[in-house]
Design a protein around this motif. Structure first.
Motif, short mmCIF file in Angstrom:
data_model
loop_
_atom_site.label_atom_id
_atom_site.label_comp_id
_atom_site.label_asym_id
_atom_site.label_seq_id
_atom_site.Cartn_x
_atom_site.Cartn_y
_atom_site.Cartn_z
N LEU A 156 0.82 -1.20 0.00
CA LEU A 156 0.00 0.00 0.00
C LEU A 156 0.85 1.25 0.00
N ARG A 157 0.34 2.29 -0.67
CA ARG A 157 0.97 3.61 -0.64
C ARG A 157 0.34 4.47 0.45
N ALA A 158 -1.01 4.47 0.51
CA ALA A 158 -1.74 5.29 1.47
C ALA A 158 -3.17 4.78 1.57
N VAL A 159 -3.91 5.31 2.55
CA VAL A 159 -5.32 4.99 2.71
C VAL A 159 -6.08 6.30 2.82
N LEU A 160 -7.10 6.47 1.99
CA LEU A 160 -7.96 7.64 2.08
C LEU A 160 -8.98 7.39 3.17
N VAL A 161 -9.00 8.24 4.18
CA VAL A 161 -9.92 8.10 5.32
C VAL A 161 -10.91 9.25 5.28
N GLY A 162 -12.19 8.92 5.29
CA GLY A 162 -13.21 9.96 5.28
C GLY A 162 -13.79 10.23 3.91
N GLY A 163 -13.40 9.46 2.92
CA GLY A 163 -13.98 9.61 1.60
C GLY A 163 -13.43 10.78 0.82
N ALA A 178 -8.12 2.00 0.19
CA ALA A 178 -6.70 1.64 0.22
C ALA A 178 -6.09 1.81 -1.17
N LEU A 179 -5.00 2.56 -1.24
CA LEU A 179 -4.34 2.85 -2.51
C LEU A 179 -3.09 1.99 -2.65
N ASP A 180 -3.06 1.19 -3.69
CA ASP A 180 -1.92 0.32 -3.96
C ASP A 180 -0.69 1.15 -4.33
N ALA A 181 0.49 0.64 -3.98
CA ALA A 181 1.73 1.34 -4.30
C ALA A 181 1.96 1.45 -5.79
N ALA A 182 1.28 0.61 -6.56
CA ALA A 182 1.42 0.67 -8.01
C ALA A 182 0.60 1.79 -8.64
N GLU A 183 -0.19 2.48 -7.82
CA GLU A 183 -1.03 3.57 -8.32
C GLU A 183 -0.36 4.91 -8.08
N CYS A 184 -0.61 5.87 -8.97
CA CYS A 184 -0.10 7.23 -8.82
C CYS A 184 -1.09 8.02 -7.97
N GLY A 185 -0.67 8.42 -6.78
CA GLY A 185 -1.55 9.15 -5.88
C GLY A 185 -2.02 10.47 -6.47
N CYS A 241 7.47 9.35 -12.47
CA CYS A 241 6.37 9.03 -11.57
C CYS A 241 6.88 8.02 -10.55
N ALA A 242 6.64 8.27 -9.26
CA ALA A 242 7.14 7.39 -8.21
C ALA A 242 6.40 6.06 -8.20
N ALA A 243 5.18 6.04 -8.69
CA ALA A 243 4.43 4.79 -8.75
C ALA A 243 4.97 3.92 -9.86
N ARG A 244 4.79 2.61 -9.73
CA ARG A 244 5.28 1.69 -10.75
C ARG A 244 4.48 1.79 -12.03
N ARG A 245 3.22 2.29 -11.91
CA ARG A 245 2.43 2.56 -13.09
C ARG A 245 1.47 3.68 -12.77
N THR A 246 0.93 4.34 -13.78
CA THR A 246 -0.05 5.40 -13.57
C THR A 246 -1.39 4.95 -14.10
N ARG A 247 -2.41 5.66 -13.64
CA ARG A 247 -3.78 5.30 -14.04
C ARG A 247 -4.04 5.74 -15.47
#
Length: 382
Positions: free
Chosen positions: A245-252, A282-289, A376-382
């Motif tokens: 995981l890269r991060a978790v969005l809490v609160g929508g 939950a945001l996967d580390a492979a995603e670009c935040g 891009c720090a993520a391994r792939r972007t959306r």
């Protein structure tokens, strides 16, 4: 019994598990001693709203089941699985404030079907008849002033109200608008008492809350957990992360990002400022935040009421600025626009968007640096 344990879709099973509505309780006192706060996002003490509405004449009570945020499913789940628990709470709140009108505000679909079926089973049994008003399926339709507008038969759009809804709401009458989860908790507090409610949670934030967990987890869904539970423990209940995981969005979409390394942080307003309506993504580390943040802000801009400058002009500009950051621009414009729209809207929609934008800049600083260099720090972007 806590909400999901007490859930029953039919009246006979509901009565077997929970018993009849405990009429005649000193509900305002019970709710105050329990420390119950609203579960729709604002976290306001419920007893204060009950007390204020009770001072008026011929009040209206509304169970707010509008759940316009795409990442949230807890109200839908509760209405489908435990409609009678919500209706019990609605009836008890109506008794406490001496209401003459009761309404369930819910999107058309399975939840509305469950509510109508439950009301048919309760015909002649409830103290106050209940009307069903269909909530439109868009983000701001659940804001309190939008709910009032819809119940009055107008378009469900929020407005800048000079008078509190508890004083003058539906057709000028004092109006109690409570989230359906809040009302379900009211029903169980009336049954089991404030001391029982405080057995879970923390001293400052007692009780449980319903959390919708989605994204990069193995078993996304709706879970009931005590306030103060560590973030990592809730993710574990959802089967754990499906990957790094890269991060978790809490609160929508009006919430904030928590870095994955902070999994021990307690899920409480004291620790996080706000839990919103209990949404976690939950945001996967492979995603670009940054790319995800850009998509969310674009969505929020499109979902605005378009009735004031911050929504009509500010949110689209904020979304474009975040898109520019994804393309390699510096982030200062995002921060500047977030400051410009905050606390200037007719409702709280711009405030939530500004909070989300600032959090994205703070948590994805490594992404910003990489994008400035064309990577891009993520391994792939959306």
């Amino acid at each position: 019994m806590r909400l999901l344990d007490a859930a029953a879709s039919d009246l006979a099973t509901h009565l077997a598990r929970n018993g009849r509505v405990p009429w005649g309780r000193a509900l305002v006192d019970d709710v105050r001693e329990a420390g119950l706060t609203g579960r729709g996002g604002a976290g306001f003490p419920v007893w204060r709203k009950l007390s204020a509405v009770a001072e008026g004449s011929a009040p209206v009570v509304v169970a707010n089941g509008a759940e316009g945020e795409p990442a949230s499913a807890k109200d839908h789940t509760l209405l489908v699985r435990a409609p009678h628990l919500v209706l019990d709470g609605l009836q008890l709140a109506a008794e406490a404030v001496r209401a003459t009108t009761a309404v369930v505000y819910v999107p058309e679909g399975l939840a509305a079907q469950a509510v109508r079926a439950a009301l048919a089973e309760r015909a002649g049994w409830d103290a106050l008849p209940v009307a069903v008003v269909v909530a439109p399926d868009y983000f701001v339709a659940g804001q309190e002033s939008a709910v009032v507008a819809a119940v009055e038969g107008r378009q469900a759009l929020p407005s800048d109200r000079l008078t509190l809804t508890v004083r003058s709401g539906v057709h000028g009458r004092p109006t109690l608008v409570q989230n359906v989860e809040t009302l379900a908790h009211v029903a169980q507090i009336a049954r089991y008492g404030p001391e029982w409610f405080r057995q879970c949670g923390t001293a400052e934030e007692p009780g449980t809350f319903l959390a919708t967990v989605s994204g990069s987890v193995r078993r996304g869904g709706v879970y009931e957990v005590p306030h103060g539970v560590p973030l990592g423990e809730l993710l574990a209940q959802a089967g754990g992360p499906a990957g790094e995981l890269r991060a978790v969005l809490v609160g929508g979409y009006h919430g904030t990002w928590v870095p994955a390394a902070d999994a021990r942080i307690p899920l409480s307003r004291k620790a996080l400022g706000s839990l919103g309506a209990g949404v976690l993504v939950a945001l996967d580390a492979a995603e670009c935040g940054l790319a995800v943040a850009s998509e969310v802000l674009t969505y929020l801009a499109r979902q605005s009421a378009r009735q004031c400058g911050p929504c009509l002009n500010g949110l689209p500009a904020l979304a474009r600025a975040m898109s520019d950051v994804v393309s390699g621009a510096r982030p200062e414009q995002v921060a500047r626009l977030a400051d410009l729209v905050e606390r200037r809207g007719a409702c709280h929609h711009p405030d939530g968007a500004a909070r989300f934008a600032r959090s994205s800049l703070a948590v994805f600083g490594d992404e910003i640096a990489c994008h400035l260099r064309g990577g891009c720090a993520a391994r792939r972007t959306r």
